[in-house]
Design a protein around this motif. Structure first.
Motif, PDB file in Angstrom:
ATOM      1  N   LEU A 171      -6.930   4.004  -9.505  1.00  0.00           N
ATOM      2  CA  LEU A 171      -5.659   4.418  -8.921  1.00  0.00           C
ATOM      3  C   LEU A 171      -5.691   5.861  -8.411  1.00  0.00           C
ATOM      4  O   LEU A 171      -4.981   6.206  -7.473  1.00  0.00           O
ATOM      5  N   HIS A 176       0.492   6.025  -0.759  1.00  0.00           N
ATOM      6  CA  HIS A 176      -0.533   5.890  -1.793  1.00  0.00           C
ATOM      7  C   HIS A 176      -1.905   5.671  -1.155  1.00  0.00           C
ATOM      8  O   HIS A 176      -2.903   6.260  -1.593  1.00  0.00           O
ATOM      9  N   THR A 177      -1.957   4.836  -0.141  1.00  0.00           N
ATOM     10  CA  THR A 177      -3.187   4.647   0.631  1.00  0.00           C
ATOM     11  C   THR A 177      -3.129   5.561   1.842  1.00  0.00           C
ATOM     12  O   THR A 177      -2.215   5.425   2.667  1.00  0.00           O
ATOM     13  N   GLU A 237       5.441  -1.447   1.388  1.00  0.00           N
ATOM     14  CA  GLU A 237       4.004  -1.737   1.418  1.00  0.00           C
ATOM     15  C   GLU A 237       3.229  -0.589   2.053  1.00  0.00           C
ATOM     16  O   GLU A 237       2.132  -0.241   1.594  1.00  0.00           O
ATOM     17  N   GLY A 274       1.564   0.513  -1.116  1.00  0.00           N
ATOM     18  CA  GLY A 274       0.620  -0.590  -1.184  1.00  0.00           C
ATOM     19  C   GLY A 274      -0.804  -0.175  -0.881  1.00  0.00           C
ATOM     20  O   GLY A 274      -1.143   1.011  -0.832  1.00  0.00           O
ATOM     21  N   TRP A 275      -1.639  -1.197  -0.651  1.00  0.00           N
ATOM     22  CA  TRP A 275      -3.058  -1.002  -0.371  1.00  0.00           C
ATOM     23  C   TRP A 275      -3.427  -1.670   0.957  1.00  0.00           C
ATOM     24  O   TRP A 275      -4.404  -2.420   1.031  1.00  0.00           O
ATOM     25  N   ASP A 318      -5.018  -2.472   4.560  1.00  0.00           N
ATOM     26  CA  ASP A 318      -6.172  -2.000   5.322  1.00  0.00           C
ATOM     27  C   ASP A 318      -5.667  -1.420   6.648  1.00  0.00           C
ATOM     28  O   ASP A 318      -4.463  -1.407   6.930  1.00  0.00           O
ATOM     29  N   GLN A 344      -1.983  -1.562   8.113  1.00  0.00           N
ATOM     30  CA  GLN A 344      -1.268  -0.287   8.227  1.00  0.00           C
ATOM     31  C   GLN A 344      -0.648  -0.122   9.606  1.00  0.00           C
ATOM     32  O   GLN A 344       0.490   0.354   9.730  1.00  0.00           O
ATOM     33  N   LEU A 393       2.155  -0.202  -5.993  1.00  0.00           N
ATOM     34  CA  LEU A 393       1.968   0.830  -7.007  1.00  0.00           C
ATOM     35  C   LEU A 393       3.224   1.026  -7.854  1.00  0.00           C
ATOM     36  O   LEU A 393       3.139   1.131  -9.076  1.00  0.00           O
TER      37      LEU A 393
END
Length: 369
Positions: free
Chosen positions: A12, A42-43, A154, A158-159, A161, A165, A350
């Protein structure tokens, strides 16, 4: 590492604090544990996504959740007036009317042998319609607001790609353009609504859009997710195995169900802080600039911790509790006679977690139609 006050999670990239008492201490010390990272992506955003956002003038200056400065108090006070206990209590009849209508429609579909998604059929729209009423906002495309909200959550928690994104950035830019248009209209003709109040407060366009951006998401989507989670818990904790006589009874007291959901599985299970200086959490030393992820739910703490504590406590805590309680009360009979078709897919970000859908059929239905 069990029992560690703060453990660094390599995957994380945060120092994780799950102990409720320590999480409370962190939230009550905003000078040491600042909210600067509360709404950062977060990403890390790709160059292409950043270009899309930049093209819309997208900016999130410190306003509410991410504000540790002097401007926080007047902005919070201005917004808090919309969520006073008296105003929240006054929208209970509207909440009940909106929810009851959707429960009746869902019940009719179930009686006709259809499968019903409790999230879309009941939980999705009432929180949005209620918060818009409280904020004095009219002529809002609610399905668009719901889609923008989920995409923004998200994008920032979120994560995704790079391709995803880019899709999410276009959605966030569209939302931001709508916020800018509402801000411009409020400057030309201020009204006694959210945008009018923020204009009167003397905020910049970017500050007004930042306040409205996350307020319109947090003020309804997290409540939809709380209701969905409470529905899920009511169904899964009261079901008998298919080969045994049904042990299911009507869901328990709605207030108890809401509080238990907040304690054990809140739709906002974590939140972020960053250290302003070297400090300690328990006996673990953290450097300055350490990102911290606080566990707010599911670790034995009180239900109230799910809304945070201190100067950044959620302004909509009372409203969320009311809406979740009303949803359970209105759906009590329906929930007592249905079952889940399958294990629901989850929104798993997250800081946000809830069922994406809750597909149900009546107990006597095979669920194959």
């Amino acid at each position: 590492m069990s029992g560690c006050p703060a453990r660094y999670d390599e995957a994380l990239g945060y120092w994780v604090v799950d102990d409720p008492a320590l999480a409370r201490e962190v939230l009550l010390d905003p000078e040491t544990f600042r909210p600067d990272n509360a709404v950062l992506a977060h990403t890390p955003l790709s160059v292409k996504a950043l270009r899309v956002l930049s093209g819309a003038g997208f900016a999130l200056p410190p306003t509410l959740a991410n504000n540790a400065g002097e401007s926080h108090r007047p902005i919070r006070a201005a917004v808090a007036r919309f969520f006073s206990p008296a105003r929240v209590a006054a929208v209970e009849p509207l909440t009940r009317e909106l929810t009851s209508a959707r429960v009746s429609a869902a019940s009719a579909r179930l009686a006709a042998g259809e499968q019903v998604d409790l999230v879309q059929a009941i939980a999705a729209e009432p929180p949005a319609l209620v918060v818009l009423q409280l904020l004095g906002l009219r002529d809002v495309d609610v399905p668009a607001l719901k889609a923008w909200s989920l995409d923004s959550l998200e994008l920032f928690w979120g994560w995704p790609d790079e391709d995803r994104q880019l899709e999410l950035a276009h959605s966030a830019a569209e939302f931001y353009a709508w916020l800018r248009a509402r801000t411009t209209a409020a400057r030309l003709e201020p009204a006694d609504d959210l945008f009018g109040v923020l204009v009167t407060l003397g905020l910049t366009d970017e500050e007004i859009c930042a306040v409205a951006y996350f307020l319109l998401i947090a003020g309804q989507e997290t409540t939809t997710q709380l209701i969905s989670t409470a529905f899920h818990r009511s169904l899964t904790q009261s079901s008998a195995p298919p080969d045994e006589p049904s042990r299911r009874s009507a869901p328990g007291d709605s207030i108890d169900v809401v509080e238990e959901t907040l304690r054990c599985a809140s739709s906002v299970p974590t939140w972020r802080r960053v250290t302003s200086r070297p400090t300690a959490v328990g006996d673990v030393e953290l450097p300055a600039g350490a990102p911290v992820l606080l566990g707010l739910s599911g670790h034995g703490g009180p239900a109230d911790l799910a809304f945070g504590i201190g100067v950044h406590r959620c302004l909509g805590a009372g409203l969320a509790r009311l809406e979740a309680r009303v949803a359970l009360e209105c759906a009590q009979e329906l929930l007592g006679g249905v079952r889940l078709v399958d294990e629901p897919p989850m929104i798993d970000l997250l800081s946000f977690r809830a069922p994406k859908r809750l597909l149900i059929v009546t107990d006597g239905n095979t669920g194959d139609n």
